[in-house]
Design a protein around this motif. Structure first.
Motif, short mmCIF file in Angstrom:
data_model
loop_
_atom_site.label_atom_id
_atom_site.label_comp_id
_atom_site.label_asym_id
_atom_site.label_seq_id
_atom_site.Cartn_x
_atom_site.Cartn_y
_atom_site.Cartn_z
N THR A 126 36.16 36.03 28.15
CA THR A 126 36.25 37.70 26.85
C THR A 126 35.98 36.63 25.22
O THR A 126 36.53 35.88 25.75
CB THR A 126 37.25 38.43 27.06
N SER A 139 37.59 49.67 27.11
CA SER A 139 38.10 48.65 27.35
C SER A 139 39.61 48.46 28.57
O SER A 139 39.54 47.50 28.26
CB SER A 139 37.81 47.89 26.58
N GLN A 178 31.86 50.05 36.26
CA GLN A 178 32.74 48.30 36.28
C GLN A 178 34.54 49.25 37.47
O GLN A 178 34.00 47.67 37.68
CB GLN A 178 33.21 48.53 35.09
N THR A 221 33.97 43.84 29.92
CA THR A 221 34.94 44.46 29.03
C THR A 221 33.43 45.05 28.08
O THR A 221 32.94 45.85 27.04
CB THR A 221 35.75 45.00 28.26
N ILE A 225 41.46 41.98 24.03
CA ILE A 225 41.09 41.72 25.50
C ILE A 225 41.79 40.66 26.14
O ILE A 225 42.87 40.41 26.91
CB ILE A 225 39.72 41.55 26.07
N GLY A 258 32.83 53.00 32.39
CA GLY A 258 33.83 52.58 32.97
C GLY A 258 34.12 52.85 34.30
O GLY A 258 35.01 52.19 34.96
#
Ligand code: ADP
Ligand code: ADP
Length: 233
Positions: A200, A179, A150, A171, A205, A147
């Motif tokens: 995605t 995510s 990202q 994610t 999401i 995480g």
């Protein structure tokens, strides 16, 4: 106002005697400040479209106008220039330089932009603070969680104030909790006025986006506002 206009975009690949129409005819308008999720089955043309949107590739048919400039027939050098100025990329695999600190990774696009070291570090520091990583600036990617990596990638994507953020399965390598955190960050970025296009496979999401575009067989099958998000304008 329209930031992105795609008019009858096609992209075909010719392999020997075979012609693959990855995109048949795609017409889309995306305004400044929109948050769009791009969905669709494998092979439906999402990557091909993202490559064109990100000025990594040009269409074989149709017209793409980005921020007032026709980029449909540009040379590779011209495209690279537009990319550096207009686009922030976020990837599933983070794409950070492993030997560099978070601070250096975030400041990297500013090297292309000709910003001096002192200003690069100042801006990268601010960008890392903005994503909640002010206390991780000197860490290398392998010293950060998925995480956090990202978040570094998101800070890097934003550092040049691009007109669009293109996120390809951001994610895809993260657990559910992380995510959700990253999507919260994307929502914050959107709330600050940024335009985001996100690919995605996950419906949960996609529900963070305000508009959902579904591709099938190289065409836009559906394009609608997310009914779960109630916004005006
Ligand atoms: P998605 O991202 O939705 O999975 P793609 O855009 O990757 O879809 O692929 C769309 C179609 O174009 C597929 O049939 C794929 O095999 C084909 N394709 C994609 N890239 C290439 C390429 N570089 N050369 C030949 N065919 C390609
Ligand atoms: P230049 O020719 O100016 O060195 P590059 O080809 O290195 O330009 O890339 C310019 C920008 O496009 C960089 O910000 C880079 O991160 C991005 N970029 C290059 N290749 C890809 C790729 N395959 N996927 C996503 N982004 C890319």
């Amino acid at each position: 106002q329209p930031l992105i206009t795609l008019k009858d975009i096609g992209r075909k690949y010719v392999i020997g005697t075979e012609v693959i129409h990855a995109l048949k005819s795609v017409s889309l308008t995306i305004n400044k400040g929109e948050f769009v999720a791009l969905m669709g089955p494998s092979g439906s043309g999402k990557s091909t479209l993202m490559n064109i949107l990100g000025c990594l590739d040009t269409p074989t048919k149709g017209e793409y106008t980005l921020n007032g400039t026709d980029v449909s027939r540009m040379s590779d050098n011209e495209l690279a220039e537009v990319r550096n100025k207009e686009i922030g990329f976020v990837f599933q695999t983070f794409n950070l330089l492993p030997r560099n600190t978070a601070l250096d990774n975030v400041g990297l696009p500013l090297i292309y932009a000709g910003v001096n070291k002192q200003n690069r570090e100042k801006r990268a520091q601010q960008a890392l603070e903005n994503v909640g990583l002010g206390n991780r600036m000197d860490h290398k990617p392998n010293e950060l969680s998925g995480g956090q990596r990202q978040r570094v990638a998101v800070a890097r994507a934003l550092i040049n104030n691009p007109s669009i953020i293109l996120a390809d399965e951001p994610t895809g390598n993260l657990d559910t909790k992380t995510s959700v955190e990253i999507m919260g960050l994307m929502e914050d970025i959107h709330a600050k006025g940024n335009t985001i296009i996100l690919v995605t496979h996950e419906e949960d999401i996609a529900l963070h986006a305000h508009r959902i575009v579904r591709m099938r067989d190289g065409l836009v099958e559906k394009d609608y506002q997310n009914p779960d998000i109630h916004t005006v304008g």
